[in-house]
Design a protein around this motif. Structure first.
Motif, PDB file in Angstrom:
ATOM      1  N   GLU A   1       3.383   7.597  -2.749  1.00  0.00           N
ATOM      2  CA  GLU A   1       2.236   6.945  -2.097  1.00  0.00           C
ATOM      3  C   GLU A   1       2.378   7.032  -0.580  1.00  0.00           C
ATOM      4  OE1 GLU A   1       2.714   3.067  -3.809  1.00  0.00           O
ATOM      5  OE2 GLU A   1       0.996   3.333  -5.135  1.00  0.00           O
TER       6      GLU A   1
ATOM      7  N   PHE B   1      -5.735   3.783   9.387  1.00  0.00           N
ATOM      8  CA  PHE B   1      -4.982   3.417   8.192  1.00  0.00           C
ATOM      9  C   PHE B   1      -5.075   1.910   7.935  1.00  0.00           C
ATOM     10  CE2 PHE B   1      -0.874   1.688   6.696  1.00  0.00           C
ATOM     11  CZ  PHE B   1      -0.911   2.157   5.393  1.00  0.00           C
TER      12      PHE B   1
ATOM     13  N   GLU C   1       1.473  10.533   0.520  1.00  0.00           N
ATOM     14  CA  GLU C   1       0.020  10.710   0.376  1.00  0.00           C
ATOM     15  C   GLU C   1      -0.699  10.035   1.551  1.00  0.00           C
ATOM     16  OE1 GLU C   1      -3.308   9.074  -2.693  1.00  0.00           O
ATOM     17  OE2 GLU C   1      -1.423   9.776  -3.570  1.00  0.00           O
ATOM     18  N   ALA C   2      -0.297   8.805   1.860  1.00  0.00           N
ATOM     19  CA  ALA C   2      -0.900   8.078   2.987  1.00  0.00           C
ATOM     20  C   ALA C   2      -0.604   8.815   4.296  1.00  0.00           C
ATOM     21  CB  ALA C   2      -0.370   6.650   3.046  1.00  0.00           C
TER      22      ALA C   2
ATOM     23  N   HIS D   1       0.823  -1.210   0.000  1.00  0.00           N
ATOM     24  CA  HIS D   1       0.000   0.000   0.000  1.00  0.00           C
ATOM     25  C   HIS D   1       0.859   1.263   0.000  1.00  0.00           C
ATOM     26  CE1 HIS D   1      -3.620   2.344   0.571  1.00  0.00           C
ATOM     27  NE2 HIS D   1      -3.042   2.982   1.566  1.00  0.00           N
ATOM     28  N   VAL D   2       2.007   1.206   0.608  1.00  0.00           N
ATOM     29  CA  VAL D   2       2.883   2.381   0.666  1.00  0.00           C
ATOM     30  C   VAL D   2       4.193   2.071  -0.059  1.00  0.00           C
ATOM     31  CG1 VAL D   2       1.881   3.453   2.699  1.00  0.00           C
ATOM     32  CG2 VAL D   2       3.650   1.745   2.996  1.00  0.00           C
TER      33      VAL D   2
ATOM     34  N   LEU E   1      -6.762  -0.130   4.903  1.00  0.00           N
ATOM     35  CA  LEU E   1      -5.889  -1.023   4.149  1.00  0.00           C
ATOM     36  C   LEU E   1      -6.505  -2.421   4.038  1.00  0.00           C
ATOM     37  CD1 LEU E   1      -3.135  -1.695   2.866  1.00  0.00           C
ATOM     38  CD2 LEU E   1      -2.265  -2.058   5.167  1.00  0.00           C
TER      39      LEU E   1
ATOM     40  N   LYS F   1      -2.873  11.819   4.652  1.00  0.00           N
ATOM     41  CA  LYS F   1      -4.265  11.414   4.853  1.00  0.00           C
ATOM     42  C   LYS F   1      -4.514  10.950   6.290  1.00  0.00           C
ATOM     43  CE  LYS F   1      -7.852   8.284   3.277  1.00  0.00           C
ATOM     44  NZ  LYS F   1      -8.244   7.201   2.394  1.00  0.00           N
ATOM     45  N   TYR F   2      -3.572  10.195   6.857  1.00  0.00           N
ATOM     46  CA  TYR F   2      -3.824   9.584   8.158  1.00  0.00           C
ATOM     47  C   TYR F   2      -3.286  10.380   9.340  1.00  0.00           C
ATOM     48  CZ  TYR F   2      -5.767   5.844   5.519  1.00  0.00           C
ATOM     49  OH  TYR F   2      -6.562   5.143   4.658  1.00  0.00           O
TER      50      TYR F   2
END
Length: 177
Positions: A110, A134, A113-114, A104-105, A138, A117-118
């Motif tokens: 990315e 998160f 961005e994550a 995911h990261v 996920l 967001k979190y």
């Protein structure tokens, strides 16, 4: 290996995320993020011992040949070391949540961005509750079923993995590891 404790949980059929981390820390003795050199030999010896104990015996008796074959199969980037993602492919880890996390990261963009967001309170840290959000997102994205205790276990495992200063939250430098 005299005097060393056997790897925790290496004999189990399927590891929880927390057990996987225990195994990782047991073998990555220097904490550099890789199982390599003597650590790799120790890992392979214990793996072979566990396989024999479970009645799984390979046809080859030559340790060096077995290890070479093993590395050819699991050392995906052929760097002579086992990384966490490679170990997750070797050991049957429950829901392979560590791989989901890593995928995911994957790239730095990315990751950032994550992070934005979190880090909902813009403190510059991902606190446990933000990390839990998160991981929940996920797991939903990966179509992995989970319950509240499992989500809590995953959150604590990620904190144990990356919270180097033990403050219960993840700073940018800790997460970028």
């Amino acid at each position: 290996m005299a005097g060393q404790q056997p790897a925790p949980h290496l004999h189990l059929a399927e590891l929880t995320a927390s057990q996987f981390l225990d195994v990782w820390k047991h073998f990555d003795a220097d904490g550099n993020g890789y199982i390599e050199g003597k650590e790799l030999e120790n890992f392979f010896q214990e793996l072979e011992s566990a396989r024999k104990g479970a009645g799984v015996d390979s046809k080859k008796d030559n340790f060096g040949e077995k290890m070479k074959e093993f590395m050819h199969k699991y050392d995906k980037n052929a760097d002579g070391k086992i990384e966490m993602a490679e170990l997750a492919q070797i050991l049957p880890t429950e829901e392979n949540f560590l791989l989901c996390f890593r995928q995911h990261v994957g790239s730095s963009s990315e990751f950032m961005e994550a992070w934005r967001k979190y880090d909902t309170d813009r403190s510059g840290y991902i606190e446990a509750n933000e990390l839990k959000g998160f991981l929940s997102d996920l797991l939903k994205k990966a179509n992995r079923p989970y319950d509240e205790p499992k989500l809590q276990e995953y959150t604590q495992t990620i904190l144990r993995m990356f919270d180097m200063n033990g403050d219960g939250k993840l700073g940018l430098s800790e997460m970028s590891r």
